[in-house]
Write a protein that holds these residues in place. Structure first.
Motif, PDB file in Angstrom:
ATOM      1  N   PRO A 141     -21.870  37.106 -81.998  1.00 33.55           N
ATOM      2  CA  PRO A 141     -20.637  37.396 -82.193  1.00 33.55           C
ATOM      3  C   PRO A 141     -19.960  35.870 -82.558  1.00 33.55           C
ATOM      4  CG  PRO A 141     -20.759  37.819 -79.941  1.00 33.55           C
ATOM      5  CD  PRO A 141     -22.163  37.598 -80.578  1.00 33.55           C
ATOM      6  N   ALA A 142     -18.961  35.759 -83.235  1.00 38.29           N
ATOM      7  CA  ALA A 142     -18.139  34.475 -83.291  1.00 38.29           C
ATOM      8  C   ALA A 142     -17.432  34.107 -82.294  1.00 38.29           C
ATOM      9  CB  ALA A 142     -17.257  34.485 -84.704  1.00 38.29           C
ATOM     10  N   LEU A 143     -16.980  35.123 -81.636  1.00 38.68           N
ATOM     11  CA  LEU A 143     -16.048  35.011 -80.229  1.00 38.68           C
ATOM     12  C   LEU A 143     -16.788  35.569 -79.300  1.00 38.68           C
ATOM     13  CD1 LEU A 143     -12.353  35.102 -81.369  1.00 38.68           C
ATOM     14  CD2 LEU A 143     -13.821  32.825 -80.919  1.00 38.68           C
ATOM     15  N   PRO A 144     -16.581  35.458 -77.814  1.00 37.06           N
ATOM     16  CA  PRO A 144     -16.725  36.524 -76.988  1.00 37.06           C
ATOM     17  C   PRO A 144     -16.039  37.656 -77.078  1.00 37.06           C
ATOM     18  CG  PRO A 144     -16.390  34.330 -76.029  1.00 37.06           C
ATOM     19  CD  PRO A 144     -16.093  34.108 -77.385  1.00 37.06           C
ATOM     20  N   ILE A 145     -16.542  38.691 -76.843  1.00 33.40           N
ATOM     21  CA  ILE A 145     -15.729  40.197 -76.994  1.00 33.40           C
ATOM     22  C   ILE A 145     -15.880  40.698 -75.540  1.00 33.40           C
ATOM     23  CG2 ILE A 145     -15.312  42.227 -78.331  1.00 33.40           C
ATOM     24  CD1 ILE A 145     -17.412  41.103 -80.272  1.00 33.40           C
TER      25      ILE A 145
END
Ligand SMILES: Cc1cc2nc3c(=O)[nH]c(=O)nc-3n(C[C@H](O)[C@H](O)[C@H](O)COP(=O)(O)OP(=O)(O)OC[C@H]3O[C@@H](n4cnc5c(N)ncnc54)[C@H](O)[C@@H]3O)c2cc1C
Ligand SMILES: C[S@@+](CC[C@H](N)C(=O)[O-])C[C@H]1O[C@@H](n2cnc3c(N)ncnc32)[C@H](O)[C@@H]1O
Length: 632
Positions: A476-480
């Protein structure tokens, strides 16, 4: 206590002198902001000579404005070969300038290099005490955003010099009320001084009634007079037992535990000039709960904005600055945003909450599922909170990084008991050997702190948790975070988790928990993960209090008696014995602020947390609660 949203300043720069239309007054005289700072505030408080040769000097300013007084004081400190070891500058500001206003104000200032550092650290406008360290932590700006009447009673500090710089009393009487002068006096260290350009009778009388001896002095550029004052009260009430610092002039600490808590307090104490010995029963740092390959940090928004949310917000703001520095110095992690899914609400409801609390977009943004998907690079079906200053970290690497501030670390060294020896503390192993001795001991050893303290009646539990690490081309591009979380480590690995089983004692990894983590990851990412992709799983134990806040501060005397114990600050403490534990599932977010607060509490420096919240995390709060319950 509830805090009001912050309204940034509206400043006009029409003819060079910044002007506040809301107050109908200028920020400084036309003759010059830095000249006034030097003449009125520095010389009016006999600076720099008064700070020379001292380990610490504390200034408190009412009205940070454009920061000219702070910058002038910092500059004077830099150029003074006999400067104090540490300069603490507390400033209270109801309407902080936007970064662009700071830029405009200091564009042609001789101090623009310092102003650039200030702008670089400029915090989001939230109603918090923002700690901004400069000069490797030797100059610390504590910026209290909000009304001076709210903040003065909430500060815990011993102030050596006051800069009184609200707008003119006739235009802004709220800044100069007699009760504020009394609140200022409560913060004054013996021999404290105050200075202001104002000669208003009400100001002089207010100071005088609060215990200051006031006199006139030649004013700055064309002003006949200004006011200077010296704190000379008839009596100084003693600090309550729970708000005293450790014995003066001592500076050796032993820290038990080398996880996130122990590493953080070691680094923070070293920043205040303490020499720390760290003791851990494991062969290396963060080998127990703090040893996951990665973990998240981020803010929080709740409808009621109670003590938990406000402490968490303060901590998240500190963590993002602190972790940015750690990542820049090589700790694996990222500080460029995190998404926290909110499937139970729609975006409009989230936005309404942000608006009601006046939370700035630099801190949190309400995004719909489309925006969340674009940020994460994966289709998400729920709206989310986007925390631009959130991210992830490798906690063991972070702990190693922070522990480089320790004077020495003892590994494979289990502390069996702690003993007071005169005014010092001694850590003893199971075979009776003295492991270390110091003026102050800090228990940062999570659950085992209770055993060493003889089981204080703290309502503390443990929650078993398991994370799983998988091989994954997709990141993922950012932590979710949502129901479970996914953190892309950027090297083909992805961490997912975590389970939470309060009270469950199974020690080892469980396959059913791994399956649970993989199923959650599948739901979050919409991708299939096979058991072959699993690298490993890991178990840890969260230490949780029943109010889900950490335990920190001087350890209360067991079975303490005395007056007003319903207030944590009145609970007697064991001299030199402190704790920092119960970081729950938030250690990465909380440890930096909790450690700064405790280090300031131990060393007598200004505490970077309001006293209302200090009461909420104070290790003595459960004593007070029991007393209150018994009185009902
Ligand atoms: C599955 C899981 C996932 C998590 N995810 C996150 C996350 O994403 N973000 C987040 O912020 N937090 C997360 N946490 C929480 C976080 O890991 C904890 O808050 C944190 O690790 C607690 O740190 P600590 O230093 O208090 O405790 P610990 O890491 O347990 O450190 C205590 C240390 O004390 C030592 N010790 C104990 N007794 C003695 C003794 N008698 N003598 C010498 N040494 C002793 C131990 O060896 C240990 O090193 C998670 C926790 C779990 C379990
Ligand atoms: C004269 S300016 C300060 C100038 C500043 N010290 C400097 O060096 O640039 C006064 C400041 O007081 C702030 N102020 C006014 N009323 C306030 C209040 N009630 N509480 C806190 N700050 C207030 C204003 O927003 C303004 O920034």
């Amino acid at each position: 206590m509830k805090t009001e949203p912050i309204v940034p300043a509206d400043i006009l720069f029409d003819d060079g002198v910044p002007f506040a239309p809301a107050f109908g007054d200028v920020y400084h005289p036309r003759a010059g902001a830095l000249g006034q700072a030097e003449h009125v505030f520095l010389r009016g408080n006999a600076l720099p000579s008064r700070w020379q040769g001292r380990p610490r000097f504390v200034v408190l300013e009412t009205g940070f404005g454009l920061g000219n007084n702070f910058l002038a004081t910092w500059e004077a400190w830099r150029h003074d070969p006999r400067r104090c070891e540490a300069l603490h500058f507390i400033s209270i500001e109801k309407h902080p300038p936007r970064r662009e206003a700071l830029q405009q104000a200091h564009a042609h200032s001789p101090l623009h290099a310092l102003a650039a550092q200030l702008m670089e650290s400029w915090p989001p406008p939230t109603p918090n005490l923002h700690l901004l360290p400069f000069e490797g932590g030797r100059v610390r700006l504590l910026l209290a955003l909000g009304d001076v009447a709210h903040w003065l009673p909430e500060l815990l500090a011993e102030v050596d010099a006051f800069y009184l710089d609200g707008f003119a009393p006739a235009k802004n009487p709220a800044m100069w009320e007699p009760r504020l002068m009394k609140a200022i006096a409560r913060l004054a260290a013996p021999g404290a001084t105050a200075a202001t350009w104002s000669v208003a009778r009400a100001v002089r009388e207010g100071l005088s009634d609060a215990g200051f001896e006031v006199r006139g002095a030649p004013g700055y550029q064309g002003k006949a007079q200004m006011s200077v004052a010296r704190f000379a009260p008839r009596v100084i009430p003693p600090r309550p037992p729970g708000r005293r610092s450790a014995v003066c002039g001592r500076s050796e600490a032993l820290v038990i535990g080398a996880g996130l808590a122990g590493a953080a307090i070691t680094q923070a104490l070293a920043g205040h000039g303490w020499t720390c010995t760290v003791i851990d029963r494991q062969p290396e740092p963060a080998a127990e709960t703090s040893g996951n390959p990665a973990g998240l940090f981020h803010g929080i928004v709740t409808a009621e904005d109670g003590a938990h949310a406000r402490f968490h917000r303060s901590a998240a703001l500190r963590a993002q600055q602190h972790h940015r520095q750690a990542v820049a110095q090589g700790v694996p992690g990222r500080v460029d945003g995190l998404l926290r899914l909110a499937p139970e609400q729609d975006r409009a409801a989230l936005q309404a909450l942000v608006d009601r609390q006046g939370l700035p977009h630099e801190f949190v943004q309400a995004v719909d599922s489309g925006q969340a998907s674009a940020l994460a690079g994966v289709t998400l079906s729920a709206p989310a909170w986007f925390y631009p200053g959130g991210g992830w970290l490798a906690p063991a690497a972070w702990s190693r990084w922070a522990l480089s501030a320790a004077a020495r670390c003892l590994w494979h060294a289990r502390v069996d008991r702690l003993e007071p020896v005169g005014e010092r503390w001694r850590a003893i192993s199971g075979d009776g050997q003295v492991l270390a001795e110091a003026d102050v001991a800090v228990l940062a050893n999570a659950h085992d702190a209770l055993r060493l303290l003889g089981q204080p009646a703290w309502p503390v539990g443990r929650a078993r948790g398991q994370v799983s690490l998988v091989q994954s081309d997709w990141q993922p591009a950012l932590p979710i975070a949502g129901t479970g979380y996914a953190i892309g480590l950027g090297d083909g690995r992805l961490l997912c988790g975590a389970t939470s089983q309060p009270g469950y004692l199974h020690e080892g990894v469980r396959d059913s928990d791994t399956d649970h983590n993989l199923a959650q990851l599948q739901r979050l990412s919409g991708r299939v993960f096979t058991p072959e992709q699993l690298i490993t799983s890991r178990v840890g134990w969260r230490m949780l209090t029943d109010d889900r806040l950490p335990l920190l501060g001087p350890v209360p005397v067991l079975g303490a008696t005395g007056p007003r114990l319903e207030q944590p600050r009145q609970v007697p403490r064991q001299p030199g014995l402190y704790t920092l534990c119960a970081l729950g599932s938030r250690g990465i977010t909380w440890a930096p602020l909790a450690a700064e607060v405790l280090a300031a509490w131990i060393s007598g420096a200004p505490v970077p947390l309001e006293t209302g919240l200090l009461d909420s995390v104070d290790a003595a709060r459960f004593v007070s609660r029991a007393v209150r319950r018994a009185a009902r």
